[in-house]
Design an enzyme around this catalytic site. Sequence first.
Site, mmCIF file in Angstrom:
data_model
loop_
_atom_site.group_PDB
_atom_site.id
_atom_site.type_symbol
_atom_site.label_atom_id
_atom_site.label_comp_id
_atom_site.label_asym_id
_atom_site.label_seq_id
_atom_site.Cartn_x
_atom_site.Cartn_y
_atom_site.Cartn_z
ATOM 1 N N ASP A 284 7.485 -0.618 -0.661
ATOM 2 C CA ASP A 284 8.226 0.636 -0.567
ATOM 3 C C ASP A 284 7.930 1.200 0.824
ATOM 4 O O ASP A 284 6.948 0.834 1.464
ATOM 5 C CB ASP A 284 7.851 1.618 -1.681
ATOM 6 N N TRP A 285 8.791 2.088 1.273
ATOM 7 C CA TRP A 285 8.733 2.510 2.675
ATOM 8 C C TRP A 285 7.430 3.261 2.988
ATOM 9 O O TRP A 285 7.235 4.411 2.606
ATOM 10 C CB TRP A 285 9.966 3.350 3.005
#
Length: 755
Positions: A284-285
Amino acid sequence: MTPCLATSRSHLFGSLIALLFTTIFFPLAGIFAQKATPPTNAPYRNPKLSAEKRATDLLRRMTLEEKAIMLSGSGWMESAPIPRLGIPAINMTDGPMGVRSWLGSSAITSAANAVVKIEASSFPSGIAMAATWDTDLVQREGQAIAQEVKALGRDMILGPTVNINRQPLWGRNFEGYGEDPFLSGRLAVAYIHGVQGEGVIPSVKHFAANNEEYERHRIDAIIDERTLHEIYLPAFKAAVQEGGAWNVMSAYNKVNGVHCGESRPLLHDILQNEFGFKGFVVSDWGSTYSTAPTANAGMDLEMPGGEAMQKWLTLPLTQQSGNGAGWLTADKVLAAVKAGQITEATLDDNVSRILRVIFLSGIFDRPHTGGSEVDTPAQQTVARQGATEGIVLLKNDGGLLPLDTSKIHSIAVIGPNAAVARTGGGGSSLVSPKYSIAPLDGIRERAGSSVQVNYAAGVEMEGENPAGDIADSRAKLLKEATDAATKADVAVIVVGRYSGLEAEGFDVKTMDLPAGQDDLIEAVEKANPRAVVVLNTGNPVTMTRWIAQTPALLDMWYGGQETGHALASILFGDENPSGKLPASFPKRFEDSPAYGRYPGNDLKADYAEGIYVGYRYFDSKSVEPQFPFGFGLSYTTFAYSGLKVTPSKTSGDQLVEVSMIVRNTGSRSGAEVVELYVHDGHSKIDRPAHELKGFKRVDLKPGESQMVQFTLDRAAFSYWYPATHAWTADPGKFEIQIGASSRDIRLRAPLMLAR
Ligand code: BGC
């Protein structure tokens, strides 16, 4: 200038040159100067060979440095290309309810203020699509979204979200498919088939147990093995094994003490080994915190990367919120390889997973150049069908609905969600559509000139206009609403939240409706008891103040750009409601199973309720919900009969066929979702009252009946047994239950499992 200084200066200069050489020129030379471009007939360029063969051939042509480069992104939404070998960047975009602007950080740019506004179809939120229980439609939605992804020149859509609705305050419940692992899994598989069928890469997210936004980078979900396997992992398993998913996104949170992005138990042991995942994992970012442990755990691609990541990392908010990034950059990966912390075999595995998907998806051979139309009539049709089928009729006393225009000549449309199309919750999933239909627009358009439609907001949406939301103006707005209701034949009150109150990044503050909305419903219903309440939220809300005196209640969730058309077609009976709840609605937050353990203490969220999530809790512990899982009314009625279970005694892996007849006993065409639950009353460990193991949506004309068939395999009878770390089913008597909701079981039949 003193000689001494001159000497030290030239020495300094010499050292600088040496430093530059070792830190920049030498690695660059390593990266760019050693190998020539492979010939055009190199096997990996041959589309006729398998993705596996092509990846193997390509991998052996890559330098160590090129491999290391591939482990982190080159931009906010782009993986790293290797031009020498023709390896393209994978161009990504959020996800999952349509194409969102891919420019800039979701933390610092909402869709509204991104540099360039990307407009695409806004499909209903995941929870609305789940309420359709329509796998064919979800597949068509995936396909439509993928077509828009390609039309905009991208390759990968960051969805579906398959995290389970554990408790009613998670800010992102609207993105997911509700509380049941089986339903979530079926819908995830359908979405993936739709997306991958178009040669677009989906991202099944967020692996795993991302069930609250509170401190999402630091919170540690403490979950036992059985609960993980029975509740929080099955949708991912189905996505991998039945959907053949090409990508999985790891979650921000920790599970049992370790961040998901570097959890070897989750990524390597479960995802790769137990489920057999062959695709690649993307972080995930900003969810990475180490180099070797992350790569070794089975993380293949860290996002974001490049300059965009570097800039973002320096922002105070990024640090404060606990984001981590920049750990799989080529220099760090190479250093770890050289230090023996990451083996070349591991690096090869990480890279070949990405390469395989580049070949499988076709983006190596046929890049998505973009430039085609988005939001086509066909895509709009899918969005509208989803919004319509997802609407759930929760109450309809005295048959107030559908509105009969031969008797109703005026409608007061009231509420802070009436004149604005609140298409989705907030955060990375919020799409900017080219157009959107608010409930008021949809009702006006459908009502035509013979029905007068008046509008009153009744109350400000909490947080939208704090300066103007003062006592005087509140009283004035409320009076306008009650006046409008008094004069009308019927009042439609559209209440709920919006993307500023229900969003990624924070949880919903309370299960109650936003400020003043309960008062509004009560006052309007006093002025005109012929009232239809319409909910426009992703989560359940408290209804205790008004539900008893509300004759008609609809839940339209966040329905995307076509939400107003969909609502009008249900209100006026052009369409028959067929949605059913994909999550139980508790009466109060205190009744929900995770109450008292959410958001957790000292950054630990203890999932001590175990497998008793949603209806597994309400139905096993006899706690009455406001509305049960799987519940939804229709303007027609259905009768269930003729349940047959064959064979009625089974053993081993023998499949069990279940059939029954459903008949439309009313006078309108409609669709019924028939639900199959399995009850196990004899297992050696505690099991829920029953669990959903099948469902079918059937369209029936008045008087028409249809046979509905289900096939059950051994998995339908099994539970995860921690003592053996495996699925097991105990021989004995099971009950097959067929129902219209988890609490409306209409047919039952025994099934003996011999061994
Ligand atoms: C979200 C993901 C999203 C990513 C990229 C993250 O903050 O959790 O769901 O795909 O940002 O925008």
